[in-house]
Design a protein around this motif. Structure first.
Motif, PDB file in Angstrom:
ATOM      1  N   ARG A  39      69.336  56.660  24.721  1.00 37.14           N
ATOM      2  CA  ARG A  39      68.658  57.787  25.028  1.00 37.14           C
ATOM      3  C   ARG A  39      68.454  58.509  23.622  1.00 37.14           C
ATOM      4  NH1 ARG A  39      71.323  62.618  28.624  1.00 37.14           N
ATOM      5  NH2 ARG A  39      70.003  64.371  27.659  1.00 37.14           N
ATOM      6  N   PHE A  40      69.309  58.560  22.722  1.00 37.15           N
ATOM      7  CA  PHE A  40      69.147  59.325  21.634  1.00 37.15           C
ATOM      8  C   PHE A  40      67.965  58.772  20.746  1.00 37.15           C
ATOM      9  CE2 PHE A  40      71.079  59.963  17.118  1.00 37.15           C
ATOM     10  CZ  PHE A  40      70.537  61.369  17.055  1.00 37.15           C
ATOM     11  N   GLN A  42      65.799  57.164  21.664  1.00 43.51           N
ATOM     12  CA  GLN A  42      64.259  57.417  22.276  1.00 43.51           C
ATOM     13  C   GLN A  42      63.829  58.956  22.250  1.00 43.51           C
ATOM     14  OE1 GLN A  42      62.151  55.152  23.785  1.00 43.51           O
ATOM     15  NE2 GLN A  42      60.760  56.722  23.420  1.00 43.51           N
ATOM     16  N   GLU A  43      64.907  59.800  22.289  1.00 46.85           N
ATOM     17  CA  GLU A  43      64.404  61.292  21.991  1.00 46.85           C
ATOM     18  C   GLU A  43      64.367  61.220  20.573  1.00 46.85           C
ATOM     19  OE1 GLU A  43      67.499  63.602  23.914  1.00 46.85           O
ATOM     20  OE2 GLU A  43      67.137  62.951  25.791  1.00 46.85           O
ATOM     21  N   ASP A  46      60.681  60.223  20.234  1.00 42.82           N
ATOM     22  CA  ASP A  46      59.589  61.315  20.964  1.00 42.82           C
ATOM     23  C   ASP A  46      59.375  62.397  19.816  1.00 42.82           C
ATOM     24  OD1 ASP A  46      59.689  59.494  22.825  1.00 42.82           O
ATOM     25  OD2 ASP A  46      60.959  60.583  24.239  1.00 42.82           O
ATOM     26  N   LYS A  47      60.716  62.906  19.130  1.00 43.80           N
ATOM     27  CA  LYS A  47      60.669  64.268  18.710  1.00 43.80           C
ATOM     28  C   LYS A  47      59.971  64.071  17.307  1.00 43.80           C
ATOM     29  CE  LYS A  47      62.255  67.947  17.127  1.00 43.80           C
ATOM     30  NZ  LYS A  47      61.627  69.133  17.576  1.00 43.80           N
ATOM     31  N   ILE A 237      72.401  63.778  20.679  1.00 52.43           N
ATOM     32  CA  ILE A 237      71.484  64.533  21.676  1.00 52.43           C
ATOM     33  C   ILE A 237      71.713  65.925  21.902  1.00 52.43           C
ATOM     34  CG2 ILE A 237      71.011  64.225  24.327  1.00 52.43           C
ATOM     35  CD1 ILE A 237      71.988  61.486  24.234  1.00 52.43           C
ATOM     36  N   LEU A 240      70.247  67.697  18.573  1.00 50.36           N
ATOM     37  CA  LEU A 240      68.833  67.486  18.538  1.00 50.36           C
ATOM     38  C   LEU A 240      68.110  68.639  19.158  1.00 50.36           C
ATOM     39  CD1 LEU A 240      66.441  65.620  17.538  1.00 50.36           C
ATOM     40  CD2 LEU A 240      66.627  64.402  19.604  1.00 50.36           C
ATOM     41  N   VAL A 241      68.624  68.985  20.185  1.00 51.46           N
ATOM     42  CA  VAL A 241      68.050  70.274  21.257  1.00 51.46           C
ATOM     43  C   VAL A 241      67.884  71.198  20.234  1.00 51.46           C
ATOM     44  CG1 VAL A 241      68.104  71.738  23.091  1.00 51.46           C
ATOM     45  CG2 VAL A 241      68.958  69.243  23.258  1.00 51.46           C
TER      46      VAL A 241
END
Ligand code: T4K
Length: 369
Positions: A39-40, A42-43, A46-47, A237, A240-241
C-alpha cells in the motif's frame, strides 16, 4: 534549556499510526512484502507519479540494490566528494572503486567538467548526489552518460519532493535511490527506496531485496535482505498524509531564514539552478572555517546544534579511501553549517539562531573574536 537540534522527525498523530498497527497485529504479517508495504509503495507512486517505487531497509541499501541491479562490470564509479559517507561505502561494498569529482561551489552538486576529467576506460557509472534536495544538472549529466555509454545512479537520499521540469527528480537516471530515515522530509524511521522507469530493473531489484528470490521463490540472482517491514511502512503511510504540509512549512521557513540572513556579506547560500528543491536542509557557507567554528560554538552555548554536513569531504577519509584532491569540496566542507530546520521548530527558535549568527558576525567584523 530546550535543545534545538539540526532536525527533528515529522510525525503523524500517534493514533493514526496505532490504528494501522492494529491491522498488523490482527494479520500477524510483519514483513515479506506485506499489505502495508504494498500500500505504501502504491501511495508513493500515486502521490509523486513515480513510474516504479521499491521500498528497502534504508538509503544505503537502496544504493546497493541499485548498483547490483545494473549488473555492471567491476570498475570505477564517479561520485562527488561532497556527500555523506554512505554514497562511498555503498560503492565499495558492491566491489566498485569510487573516483572523486569536485563540486560546483554554488549548487554544491557534482561539477560536470570534473566528471569529464575523471572518465577513463575503467569508468562504468556516475553517482551524482542531489545535495540537500537541490537538483543536479540532470540533462548535462545524461548527455555525458550517453556520450560515454555510462550508467547513472542518483544518490537522491535528500530528494523526495524535489522536481525537475515538473517531474519528480527521482525519476531521472537509470535508478535513483532515496532515504526515508528519521531525519528526512518523509520518514519511515529507517527506510529507503529505489525509483526507476525500467520495469525490468524494477523486477531485478525486487529479487535482490528478497535474497535473490523470484516470484516462485527460486533463487535467480545474488541478493540480500533489503526488505522494509510492515511497521515501517505503516509509519510511511501516515506520514505521507501530512507530506504537503511539512513541505510547505519547510519552504516558508527556508525563505524566512534566507531573507533574514541575506544582508550578511560573510555568508553565502546554496543556489538552486535546475528545477525545484524540497528545502529539506538550510545550509549556510561562511567566509572562513574559523568564523564557522565561532558560530558553531556560540550556538552550542545556547543549546542550538547545527551540523557540519558534509564534513569532512569524503575524499579525505583516509581510513576508507585513497585520497585524490577535490579542492572546492574540501574548502566548502570546512565552511558549511546546516542550521536547524524542521516542522516543530518555532519562529522564536529560528530568530534565536539568526540573532546569534548576526551577533557573532558583528563581533567578527570588529575583531572582537
Ligand atoms: N546518501 C546521502 C547523501 C545521505 O545523506 C545519506 C544519509 C545516505 C546516502 C544514506 O541514507 P540512510 O542509509 O541513512 O537512509 C544523518 C542520518 O543518519 C543520515 O540518514 C543522513 N544521510 C545524514 C546526512 O545525517 P547523523 O549521524 O548526522 O544524524 P543524527 O542521528 O545525529 O541525527 C541528526 C539530528 O536528528 C539529531 O541531532 C537528532 C535528530 N534525530 C535523529 C534521529 C535519528 C531525532 O530527533 N530523532 C531520531 O530518531 O546522520
Amino acid at each position: 534549556m530546550k535543545k534545538i537540534l539540526v532536525t527533528q522527525p515529522s510525525l503523524a498523530p500517534l493514533d493514526e499510526y496505532v490504528a494501522l498497527l492494529k491491522g498488523v497485529w490482527d494479520r500477524g504479517i510483519l514483513t515479506h512484502n506485506g499489505p502495508l508495504v504494498q500500500r505504501f509503495e502504491q501511495e508513493m507512486k500515486d502521490k509523486f507519479h513515480f513510474p516504479n517505487f521499491l521500498t528497502v531497509t534504508n538509503g544505503t541499501i537502496a544504493l546497493q540494490v541499485a548498483l547490483k541491479a545494473l549488473d555492471l562490470p567491476k570498475g570505477e564509479i564517479i561520485v562527488p566528494s561532497f556527500t555523506w559517507v554512505a554514497s562511498i561505502s555503498a560503492i565499495q561494498w558492491e566491489g566498485f572503486t569510487p573516483v572523486f569529482a569536485d563540486i560546483d561551489p554554488q549548487t554544491l552538486n557534482i561539477d560536470l567538467n570534473s566528471i569529464r576529467d575523471k572518465i577513463n576506460e575503467r569508468t562504468v557509472a556516475i553517482m551524482p548526489v542531489h545535495v540537500f534536495g537541490v537538483p543536479c544538472d540532470v540533462e548535462g549529466i545524461h548527455q555525458i552518460a550517453d556520450e560515454y555509454n555510462l550508467k547513472v545512479v542518483y544518490d537522491g537520499a535528500h530528494a523526495i519532493g524535489s522536481t525537475f521540469k515538473n517531474k519528480p527528480l527521482l525519476e531521472y537516471g537509470d535508478i535513483s535511490a532515496t532515504s526515508l530515515h528519521a531525519t528526512k522530509l518523509l520518514n519511515t524511521a529507517e527506510g529507503g527506496a529505489c525509483v526507476t522507469r525500467s520495469d525490468e530493473l524494477q523486477r531485478r531489484m525486487e529479487e535482490i531485496r528478497f535474497f535473490g528470490h523470484n516470484q516462485e521463490k527460486e533463487i535467480v540472482t545474488e541478493g540480500f535482505n533489503g526488505k522494509m517491514t510492515e511497521v515501517h511502512a505503516a509509519l510511511g503511510i501516515v506520514n505521507l498524509v501530512q507530506f504537503d504540509e511539512v513541505f510547505r512549512d519547510r519552504k516558508v521557513k527556508y525563505v524566512y531564514y534566507k531573507e533574514s540572513l541575506s544582508s550578511i556579506r560573510e555568508l553565502e547560500f546554496q543556489h538552486c539552478k535546475y528545477g525545484e528543491s524540497n528545502y529539506s536542509y538550510f545550509p549556510v557557507i561562511f567566509e572562513s572555517e574559523s568564523l564557522t567554528l565561532e558560530i558553531l560554538s556560540a550556538l552550542s552555548k545556547k543549546n542550538i546544534y547545527p551540523r557540519r554536513y558534509f564534513y569532512p569531504s569524503v575524499n579525505t577519509l583516509s581510513g576508507i579511501v585513497k585520497y585524490s584532491s577535490t579542492p572546492i569540496s574540501e574548502d566548502i566542507s570546512s565552511r558549511i553549517l546546516c542550521l536547524p530546520l524542521y516542522y516543530s521548530l518555532s519562529y522564536n527558535e529560528i530568530d534565536e539562531v539568526i540573532d546569534t549568527v548576526r551577533s557573532v558576525v558583528g563581533m567578527w567584523r570588529i575583531g572582537k573574536i
